[in-house]
Each structure stands twice: as structure tokens, then as C-alpha cells.
Design an enzyme around this catalytic site. Structure first.
Site, PDB file in Angstrom:
ATOM      1  CG  ASP A   8     -25.297 -74.776 -11.521  1.00 24.03           C
ATOM      2  OD1 ASP A   8     -25.883 -75.849 -11.276  1.00 24.03           O
ATOM      3  OD2 ASP A   8     -25.634 -74.005 -12.438  1.00 24.03           O
ATOM      4  NE  ARG A   9     -24.126 -80.690 -16.335  1.00 23.12           N
ATOM      5  CZ  ARG A   9     -24.846 -81.734 -16.672  1.00 23.12           C
ATOM      6  NH1 ARG A   9     -24.415 -82.956 -16.420  1.00 23.12           N
ATOM      7  NH2 ARG A   9     -26.017 -81.589 -17.248  1.00 23.12           N
ATOM      8  CG  ASP A  10     -26.923 -78.275 -16.670  1.00 20.86           C
ATOM      9  OD1 ASP A  10     -26.017 -78.703 -17.408  1.00 20.86           O
ATOM     10  OD2 ASP A  10     -27.749 -79.012 -16.113  1.00 20.86           O
ATOM     11  CD  GLU A  16     -29.939 -74.291 -18.289  1.00 20.28           C
ATOM     12  OE1 GLU A  16     -30.780 -75.184 -18.505  1.00 20.28           O
ATOM     13  OE2 GLU A  16     -29.204 -74.279 -17.291  1.00 20.28           O
ATOM     14  CE1 TYR A  19     -36.027 -80.509 -16.818  1.00 17.20           C
ATOM     15  CE2 TYR A  19     -37.021 -79.722 -18.854  1.00 17.20           C
ATOM     16  CZ  TYR A  19     -37.006 -79.797 -17.471  1.00 17.20           C
ATOM     17  OH  TYR A  19     -37.972 -79.144 -16.752  1.00 17.20           O
ATOM     18  NE  ARG A 107     -35.304 -79.194  -7.116  1.00 17.17           N
ATOM     19  CZ  ARG A 107     -34.841 -79.294  -8.360  1.00 17.17           C
ATOM     20  NH1 ARG A 107     -34.017 -80.257  -8.666  1.00 17.17           N
ATOM     21  NH2 ARG A 107     -35.197 -78.438  -9.287  1.00 17.17           N
TER      22      ARG A 107
END
Length: 184
Positions: A8-10, A16, A19, A107
Site C-alpha cells: 500500500d502507498r499512503d 498518511e 487525499y 478497489r
């Protein structure tokens, strides 16, 4: 077949920030670059899989995300880390607008992005992992047949009560990488 770390990135690779889409706001998690270098040196290919509902909501565009991902990939490359691929899901069934308001297989917790990576990059699922800070990351990993890893960065600390017994937990990406290095 190649052993792979899906990331996962964020909240996992970078801090985090709601957006996140601007390069000037991007900040790597503590020791994340070192962690990714360790994983890369262990022979894992690295594939980023990230939900990006900000696109679905109209907060930023796919081009903004591509610029940010390219920046991250280039910064990692300067540190000897190769990212094999970056997949993203721009959809959201409830909050999406226009073409992005759809139910999709990409998703997370759906495994679509991981399955795409598995098919495109000959992933050895038995020796691969999904690392993330949310229940949806872990579920996507389980559904794709890879080992789920929770990091306590990002939203990770809040996910602990909901964990499946198959999930291993680490303080951050660096702790996971160093423990994995000890096994190899």
C-alpha cells in the site's frame, strides 16, 4: 516465478495525508526507503497497490497521481530501489462522481490490483506478501493468496482489534524488512 512485496502507498510507504496528490506534501515514512532497499536486496520485486478515492471524488486527477507516483519512484531509484509497478484504483461506489462511481474489482479489499500484478509479473504467491496499514489491504492480500502484513503506521494502530489470525503485525515497514531479512 518471482517473490514479491505488494505495498500500500499512503500510510505504509509515505506518511498518511488525506487525499495526498501534491509532490510538496509527499513525505516518506520513517526508514521506509531503507526498508524498501532491504526488501529489494533480498530479491523481492516491489509492486505498489493503492486506492485513490480522491480521484473518484474529483479532488484531483489521474495525471496528478501519476506525477506523484513518478516522483516517489524516482526518489526510490536514487536510493537503489526499483519499483516494478504502481497500480491504483480511482473508483468509489458511494462517493465517486461520473465514470469513477462504479463497483470494481480493483478497489481494495477486492484483490484486482494484486491479481493483475500476479499475472503480469509472474508472482510466486506462496513467497509473497501484501503490506498495508488498513484492513482492506490485508483482506486484498488474503483474497489474492499472499501473506498479509499490517504496519502500525498510518491507520495501522487502529486496525489491530479487527485482525485475522493470519496477519502478522510490525511497527513499520522497516521492522518488517529487518525481520524478513533475518529469516533469509
Amino acid at each position: 516465478m518471482k517473490k514479491t512485496i505488494f505495498l500500500d502507498r499512503d500510510g505504509t510507504i509515505n506518511v498518511e495525508k488525506n487525499y495526498l496528490h501534491k509532490i510538496e506534501d509527499f513525505e516518506f515514512e520513517n526508514r521506509a526507503i531503507e526498508a524498501l532497499k532491504i526488501l529489494s536486496d533480498l530479491g523481492y520485486q516491489l509492486i505498489v497497490v493503492t486506492n485513490q478515492s480522491g480521484i473518484a471524488r474529483g479532488y484531483y486527477g489521474e495525471e496528478d497521481l501519476e506525477k506523484l507516483n513518478n516522483y516517489m519512484v524516482e526518489e526510490l531509484k536514487k536510493n537503489g530501489v526499483e519499483i516494478t509497478a504502481c497500480y491504483f484504483c480511482p473508483h468509489h461506489l458511494e462517493k465517486g462522481v461520473g465514470k469513477y462511481r462504479v463497483e470494481c474489482e480493483c478497489r481494495k479489499p477486492n484483490p484486482g490490483m494484486l491479481l493483475k500484478g500476479i499475472n503480469e509479473y509472474q508472482v510466486d504467491i506462496k513467497n509473497s506478501y501484501m503490506v498495508g496499514d488498513r484492513q482492506s489491504d490485508l483482506e486484498a492480500g488474503i483474497r489474492a493468496g499472499v501473506k498479509p502484513i499490517l504496519v502500525k503506521t498510518g491507520y495501522g494502530k487502529n486496525q489491530i482489534p479487527n485482525l485475522d489470525e493470519r496477519v502478522q503485525t510490525f511497527e513499520n515497514l522497516y521492522e518488517f524488512a529487518t525481520k524478513l531479512a533475518c529469516k533469509n
